[in-house]
Design a protein around this motif. Structure first.
Motif, short mmCIF file in Angstrom:
data_model
loop_
_atom_site.label_atom_id
_atom_site.label_comp_id
_atom_site.label_asym_id
_atom_site.label_seq_id
_atom_site.Cartn_x
_atom_site.Cartn_y
_atom_site.Cartn_z
N VAL A 53 0.78 -1.33 0.53
CA VAL A 53 0.10 -0.25 -0.10
C VAL A 53 0.39 1.53 -0.02
O VAL A 53 2.17 1.19 0.94
N TYR A 54 0.71 2.38 -1.20
CA TYR A 54 1.66 3.36 -1.44
C TYR A 54 0.34 4.65 -0.38
O TYR A 54 -0.82 4.49 -1.32
N ILE A 55 0.32 5.37 0.29
CA ILE A 55 -0.33 6.62 1.00
C ILE A 55 -0.20 7.99 0.62
O ILE A 55 1.08 7.87 0.99
N VAL A 56 -0.49 8.72 -0.78
CA VAL A 56 -0.05 9.38 -1.29
C VAL A 56 -0.84 11.04 0.00
O VAL A 56 -2.01 11.31 -0.41
N GLN A 57 0.44 11.51 0.35
CA GLN A 57 -0.09 12.69 1.44
C GLN A 57 1.13 13.22 1.64
O GLN A 57 1.27 13.44 2.39
N SER A 58 0.55 15.25 1.77
CA SER A 58 1.68 16.28 1.56
C SER A 58 1.26 17.00 2.47
O SER A 58 -0.25 16.65 3.46
N GLY A 59 1.92 17.45 3.00
CA GLY A 59 2.33 18.02 4.54
C GLY A 59 1.78 19.52 4.91
O GLY A 59 2.79 20.78 4.79
N CYS A 60 0.49 19.94 3.16
CA CYS A 60 0.77 21.92 3.00
C CYS A 60 -1.18 21.35 2.92
O CYS A 60 -1.30 21.12 3.46
N LEU A 67 -1.69 15.55 8.67
CA LEU A 67 -1.37 14.44 9.38
C LEU A 67 -1.91 13.70 10.23
O LEU A 67 -1.66 12.34 9.78
N MET A 68 -2.75 14.20 10.76
CA MET A 68 -3.64 13.34 11.42
C MET A 68 -4.51 11.96 10.67
O MET A 68 -3.86 10.93 10.67
N GLU A 69 -4.86 12.29 9.75
CA GLU A 69 -5.45 11.55 8.98
C GLU A 69 -4.54 11.15 8.23
O GLU A 69 -5.07 9.43 7.23
N LEU A 70 -3.19 11.53 7.23
CA LEU A 70 -2.58 9.98 7.13
C LEU A 70 -1.98 9.06 7.77
O LEU A 70 -2.19 7.94 8.10
N LEU A 71 -2.11 9.63 9.01
CA LEU A 71 -1.53 8.81 10.95
C LEU A 71 -3.04 8.18 10.22
O LEU A 71 -2.74 6.99 10.75
N ILE A 72 -4.09 8.23 10.49
CA ILE A 72 -4.81 6.90 10.50
C ILE A 72 -5.57 6.29 9.26
O ILE A 72 -5.37 4.92 9.47
#
Length: 224
Positions: A53-60, A67-72
């Motif tokens: 699995v690859y999750i694409v989420q930028s810190g912008c 960030l919280m969404e990425l961690l979840i």
């Protein structure tokens, strides 16, 4: 061999779609929403058992929410028995807070690294970290990619007078990258000669400094 699945966070869905299109894959199904008390809720809409699995989420944008969404999302995939979870973070959140520069200051980049590891990430892919030593904050593999080759290619193809351009950096950290850009320019210009190359770096303090008693506004000129 596990299949690859790409999921997109809400920070930059267009980038995620372009990555998926380039790889000839479809984005995985995921639903993100907020409860009435502003808690983030993530639902992975398909099986990831045994998948890569690859999750694409930028810190912008809304950094804390993203960030919280990425961690979840990482944790949701991990406890759903994904074989490996890779977080693709083009802009690493809190990367500027990578050292203890004054008393009682936090090292927030290290905290983010710990959070990603605890959430279940097995691999981190990011770009142009504010400081390369941030990779040492992790106990998992980190790939710090560099945008410089792509940027130089774009400059060469889209700016007619690129051979005579001036390289300007917004801060001291970026000034370190100016010489490599200059060296590329020289390597591509066989008939261009100059005795002195001037790289101008302008350092402007953040607003919180300008409003304090330690106001700072400095211009640095480095001659190579």
């Amino acid at each position: 061999m596990p299949n690859i699945k790409i999921f997109s966070g809400s920070s930059h869905p267009d980038l995620s779609q372009k990555i998926a299109d380039r790889l000839g894959l479809e984005l995985g199904k995921v639903v993100t929403k907020k409860f009435s008390n502003q808690e983030t809720c993530v639902e992975i809409g398909e099986s990831v058992r045994g998948e890569d699995v690859y999750i694409v989420q930028s810190g912008c944008g809304e950094i804390n929410d993203n960030l919280m969404e990425l961690l979840i999302m990482i944790n949701a995939c991990k406890i759903a028995s994904a074989s490996r979870v890779t977080a693709v973070i083009p802009c690493f959140p809190y990367a500027r807070q990578d050292k203890k520069d004054k008393s009682r200051a936090p090292i927030s980049a290290k905290l983010v690294a710990n959070m990603l590891s605890v959430a279940g990430a097995d691999h981190i892919i990011t770009m142009d970290l504010h400081a390369s030593q941030i990779q040492g904050f992790f106990d998992i593999p980190v790939d710090n990619l560099y945008a410089e080759p792509a940027v130089l290619k774009w400059i060469k193809e889209n700016i007619n007078e690129w051979k005579n351009c001036t390289i300007v950096s917004p801060d001291a950290g970026g000034a370190k990258r100016c010489p490599s850009t200059h060296n590329f320019r020289l390597s591509q210009t066989k008939d261009w000669h100059c005795e002195t190359i001037v790289v101008i770096s302008v350092i402007v303090a953040p607003k919180r400094w300008l409003d304090s008693e330690r106001g700072l506004k400095t211009a640095v000129v480095t001659v190579l």
